[in-house]
Design a protein around this motif. Structure first.
Motif, PDB file in Angstrom:
ATOM      1  N   LEU A 122       0.805  -1.221   0.000  1.00  9.22           N
ATOM      2  CA  LEU A 122       0.000   0.000   0.000  1.00  9.22           C
ATOM      3  C   LEU A 122       0.838   1.271   0.000  1.00  9.22           C
ATOM      4  O   LEU A 122       0.302   2.369  -0.078  1.00  9.22           O
ATOM      5  N   ARG A 135      -5.593   0.237  -5.866  1.00  7.52           N
ATOM      6  CA  ARG A 135      -5.098   0.588  -4.539  1.00  7.52           C
ATOM      7  C   ARG A 135      -6.252   0.838  -3.583  1.00  7.52           C
ATOM      8  O   ARG A 135      -6.220   0.404  -2.424  1.00  7.52           O
ATOM      9  N   GLU A 139      -6.942  -1.199  -0.146  1.00 10.71           N
ATOM     10  CA  GLU A 139      -6.987  -0.434   1.102  1.00 10.71           C
ATOM     11  C   GLU A 139      -8.316  -0.644   1.824  1.00 10.71           C
ATOM     12  O   GLU A 139      -8.340  -0.878   3.035  1.00 10.71           O
ATOM     13  N   ALA A 184      -7.209   4.436   4.048  1.00 18.34           N
ATOM     14  CA  ALA A 184      -8.199   3.881   3.128  1.00 18.34           C
ATOM     15  C   ALA A 184      -9.108   4.970   2.588  1.00 18.34           C
ATOM     16  O   ALA A 184      -9.439   4.997   1.396  1.00 18.34           O
ATOM     17  N   ALA A 187      -7.280   6.872  -0.037  1.00 15.73           N
ATOM     18  CA  ALA A 187      -7.170   6.113  -1.285  1.00 15.73           C
ATOM     19  C   ALA A 187      -8.489   6.139  -2.052  1.00 15.73           C
ATOM     20  O   ALA A 187      -8.499   6.268  -3.288  1.00 15.73           O
TER      21      ALA A 187
END
Length: 294
Positions: A122, A135, A139, A184, A187
């Motif tokens: 990540l 990604r 995530e 997260a 992302a």
């Protein structure tokens, strides 16, 4: 339309409407039962004439063909649900599935990806829409402990950036709120701002994750995203491995079992307890490697 097809169609509606089974589960059930129908024809009978001898013969053949204990246990469970349904509907005078012996599967420990490996994967940068989506998918799966089907069902409004939560639709339509970490959310924000607009179409709707043609991302494509992103660190990692890893890392960090049960959306605490075995196994290995008197 044959009577067997009508029976299976009725059972499909029952699974979806009354049992609240997911589309994936319904497909699996019906696939098993169509194989049973084919086998019953070899006995010159149909679903109205299925008895325990037919069921045992069907399962025995699969065992001889190399079906695993887990597969046999699942199909035994499917048959029991199905024959109980036929008995209630009056299609079968007796329930032959109730006479089947329980086929217990050997439950293997889930695959756990190390925190270091997840962190390394990540830390990679993402620029293209595909990279941004991959990604964000990885995530969010790791941050939320979501099943891949739950992730694909997410809409944009299901993520609350201020409260740092995600609203997931679990098995049987059960809804739960889970916390989501800042990495997260960042992302996902990068995907929605810089990736999603490239693929969005007028009919894309509110789906959070989209395919390149503007349709809602499906589980198969999400699995490819995980494989592609995590393979940068060598080896194949599946979406469910990230769910297992998130649960195990929570327990390793001191989370209590009940909290992890709610986080994963398990009905039974017994489903969650397998992760304690994973943590104990890792702790024992670390102890043996590091403790001076191990």
């Amino acid at each position: 339309m044959s009577r067997d097809v009508e029976i299976l169609d009725d059972f499909e509606r029952y699974l979806r409407a009354e049992r609240g089974r997911s589309p994936h589960t319904v497909r699996a059930y019906l696939g098993d039962l169509r194989a049973l129908v084919d086998y019953a024809r070899e006995w010159d009978t149909d679903l109205r004439g299925v008895d325990v001898a037919v069921l045992r013969g069907w399962l025995a053949r699969q065992h001889a063909q190399g079906a695993s204990r887990a597969t046999l246990a699942r199909r035994t469970s499917v048959v029991r649900v199905f024959t109980a349904y036929l008995h209630r509907k009056g299609v079968l005078e007796e329930d032959p599935g109730a006479l089947l012996a329980s086929s217990k599967s050997v439950r293997s420990l889930p695959t756990v990806v190390s925190e270091e490996r997840v962190g390394a994967a990540l830390s990679s940068t993402a620029e293209t829409p595909m990279e941004l989506r991959r990604r964000a998918v990885v995530e969010l799966l790791y941050a939320s402990g979501a099943r891949v089907s739950e992730l694909c069902a997410l809409n944009i409004d299901d993520l609350d950036q201020e409260r740092r939560t995600a609203r997931l639709q679990g098995k049987g339509g059960r809804e739960r709120m889970v916390p989501v970490g800042i990495p997260a959310l960042e992302a996902v924000r990068a995907w929605t701002w810089r990736g999603r607009p490239h693929w969005a179409r007028p009919n894309s709707g509110p789906a959070l994750f989209l395919g390149s043609r503007g349709q809602r991302l499906g589980p198969t494509s999400a699995r490819r995203d995980v494989h592609a992103w995590m393979d940068r660190e060598d080896g194949t990692v599946a979406p469910h491995d990230l769910r297992h890893s998130a649960a195990t890392h929570l327990l390793d960090g001191g989370a209590d079992l009940r909290s992890v049960q709610e986080y994963l959306g398990h009905n039974s605490l017994a489903s969650t307890q397998i992760y304690t075995h994973v943590s104990v196994e890792r702790l024992t290995r670390a102890y043996r490697e590091a403790h001076p008197r191990a």
